[in-house]
Design a protein around this motif. Structure first.
Motif, PDB file in Angstrom:
ATOM      1  N   GLU A 154       1.279  -1.460   0.285  1.00 44.60           N
ATOM      2  CA  GLU A 154       0.252   0.083   0.514  1.00 44.60           C
ATOM      3  C   GLU A 154       0.896   1.186  -0.211  1.00 44.60           C
ATOM      4  O   GLU A 154       2.094   0.897   0.537  1.00 44.60           O
ATOM      5  N   TYR A 155       0.232   1.953  -0.647  1.00 47.41           N
ATOM      6  CA  TYR A 155       1.280   3.302  -1.236  1.00 47.41           C
ATOM      7  C   TYR A 155       0.517   4.553  -1.109  1.00 47.41           C
ATOM      8  O   TYR A 155      -1.125   4.699  -1.474  1.00 47.41           O
ATOM      9  N   GLU A 156       0.369   5.812   0.104  1.00 45.84           N
ATOM     10  CA  GLU A 156      -0.430   6.583  -0.182  1.00 45.84           C
ATOM     11  C   GLU A 156       0.484   8.352   0.113  1.00 45.84           C
ATOM     12  O   GLU A 156       1.723   8.106   0.850  1.00 45.84           O
ATOM     13  N   GLY A 157       1.195   8.650  -0.911  1.00 50.15           N
ATOM     14  CA  GLY A 157       1.355  10.118  -0.561  1.00 50.15           C
ATOM     15  C   GLY A 157       1.791  10.463  -2.244  1.00 50.15           C
ATOM     16  O   GLY A 157       1.028  10.261  -3.053  1.00 50.15           O
ATOM     17  N   ASP A 158       3.015  11.669  -2.412  1.00 51.54           N
ATOM     18  CA  ASP A 158       3.454  12.051  -3.958  1.00 51.54           C
ATOM     19  C   ASP A 158       3.678  11.182  -5.213  1.00 51.54           C
ATOM     20  O   ASP A 158       3.876   9.978  -4.681  1.00 51.54           O
ATOM     21  N   ARG A 198       6.236   6.913  -7.000  1.00 51.53           N
ATOM     22  CA  ARG A 198       6.325   7.221  -6.007  1.00 51.53           C
ATOM     23  C   ARG A 198       7.590   8.668  -5.858  1.00 51.53           C
ATOM     24  O   ARG A 198       8.572   8.496  -6.063  1.00 51.53           O
ATOM     25  N   HIS A 199       7.393   9.955  -6.291  1.00 48.93           N
ATOM     26  CA  HIS A 199       8.348  10.845  -5.696  1.00 48.93           C
ATOM     27  C   HIS A 199       7.756  11.886  -5.024  1.00 48.93           C
ATOM     28  O   HIS A 199       6.924  12.623  -5.310  1.00 48.93           O
ATOM     29  N   GLY A 200       8.973  12.224  -3.749  1.00 52.24           N
ATOM     30  CA  GLY A 200       8.347  13.198  -3.009  1.00 52.24           C
ATOM     31  C   GLY A 200       7.909  12.719  -1.062  1.00 52.24           C
ATOM     32  O   GLY A 200       8.323  11.710  -1.504  1.00 52.24           O
ATOM     33  N   HIS A 201       7.358  13.009  -0.638  1.00 48.44           N
ATOM     34  CA  HIS A 201       6.850  12.468   0.649  1.00 48.44           C
ATOM     35  C   HIS A 201       5.887  11.390   0.068  1.00 48.44           C
ATOM     36  O   HIS A 201       4.540  11.603  -0.247  1.00 48.44           O
ATOM     37  N   GLY A 202       6.297  10.476   1.422  1.00 48.32           N
ATOM     38  CA  GLY A 202       4.987   9.351   0.873  1.00 48.32           C
ATOM     39  C   GLY A 202       5.325   8.425   2.144  1.00 48.32           C
ATOM     40  O   GLY A 202       5.969   8.432   2.846  1.00 48.32           O
ATOM     41  N   ARG A 203       4.046   6.992   2.238  1.00 49.36           N
ATOM     42  CA  ARG A 203       3.927   6.610   3.468  1.00 49.36           C
ATOM     43  C   ARG A 203       3.938   5.205   2.909  1.00 49.36           C
ATOM     44  O   ARG A 203       2.255   4.973   2.056  1.00 49.36           O
ATOM     45  N   ALA A 204       4.608   4.233   3.006  1.00 47.93           N
ATOM     46  CA  ALA A 204       4.005   3.147   2.498  1.00 47.93           C
ATOM     47  C   ALA A 204       4.240   1.651   3.179  1.00 47.93           C
ATOM     48  O   ALA A 204       4.515   1.747   3.835  1.00 47.93           O
ATOM     49  N   ARG A 205       3.668   0.941   3.232  1.00 47.54           N
ATOM     50  CA  ARG A 205       3.414  -0.458   3.625  1.00 47.54           C
ATOM     51  C   ARG A 205       3.894  -1.990   2.919  1.00 47.54           C
ATOM     52  O   ARG A 205       3.214  -2.153   1.533  1.00 47.54           O
ATOM     53  N   LEU A 206       4.697  -2.128   2.951  1.00 52.33           N
ATOM     54  CA  LEU A 206       5.303  -3.531   2.067  1.00 52.33           C
ATOM     55  C   LEU A 206       4.552  -4.179   2.268  1.00 52.33           C
ATOM     56  O   LEU A 206       3.924  -5.007   4.071  1.00 52.33           O
TER      57      LEU A 206
END
Length: 230
Positions: free
Chosen positions: A1-5, A12-20
């Protein structure tokens, strides 16, 4: 899951939050789809890394906290402890110095919390090896080390003002019978100290009146009373 720029091409580029998929999480900077810049990576086992990334690898300055509570603060290169850093062990020991490919390598100081002693000198691939000084509470040893053991000529320097010169020889203990079982016998090598001479006390004569001894003369005032007792 990824949430961010993301950038124009969807990376994915900039600030983000990820669950592997394995349960680890990362929050921080991304560049072209990879962890790049400052970030916090939390492992499922409780470990975490707070620091710099370059192309998905720990690179730059960062702190890694291990599951057992120990931690490393310092420089990283290609996911390895590399450069200058401090490792805080669970038993309160610390190592401050140079690292190479995840191991203590170069100049460094290891502090033993239980005894208050410290090893100051050279390390090779994680082992105490080369010229060093082993400092204890009231004396120190200066010489060379190999596989954690002192070897060759060296000297003990005592706080009372004298030095004992000598040499360490490695001796085999419990060698056992040299028959068929010789191949499975583990030979324990222990260093044995052989003193060659003790240098005379270097007596220090104060130039100030005895009523006002200098502050740094503490301990040296006892030296005249010990003269000749050796």
């Amino acid at each position: 899951e990824y949430e961010g720029d993301r950038n124009e091409v969807g990376e994915r580029h900039g600030h983000g939050r990820a669950r592997l998929p394995n349960g680890d999480t990362y929050e921080g900077s991304y560049q072209h789809g990879k962890r790049h810049g400052q970030g916090i990576y939390k492992f499922k086992n409780g470990a975490r890394y707070i620091g710099e990334y370059v192309k998905n690898k720990k690179h730059g300055h960062g702190t890694f906290i291990y599951p057992d509570g120990s931690r490393y603060e310092g420089e990283w290169m290609d996911d390895h402890r590399h450069g200058h850093g401090v490792y805080y062990y669970v038993n309160n020991d610390t190592y401050t110095g140079e690292w190479f490919a995840h191991q203590r390598h170069g100049q460094g100081t290891y502090f033993y919390a239980e005894t208050g002693s410290k090893y100051v000198g050279t390390w090779v691939s994680g082992q105490q090896e080369g010229a060093a000084e082993l400092i204890h509470l009231n004396h120190r040893y200066q010489g060379k080390f190999l596989n954690k053991n002192p070897i060759g000529p060296g000297k003990y320097v005592f706080d009372i003002g004298c030095e004992q010169h000598g040499e360490y020889h490695l001796t085999d203990t419990d060698r056992g019978e040299e028959e068929e079982e010789e191949e499975v016998t583990v030979v324990a090598v222990t260093p044995k100290w052989k003193a060659t001479k003790i240098t005379e006390l270097a007596l220090w004569t104060p130039t100030l009146p005895e009523e006002q001894p200098p502050a740094d003369g503490a301990g040296q005032e006892e030296a005249p009373g010990t003269e000749g007792t050796g």
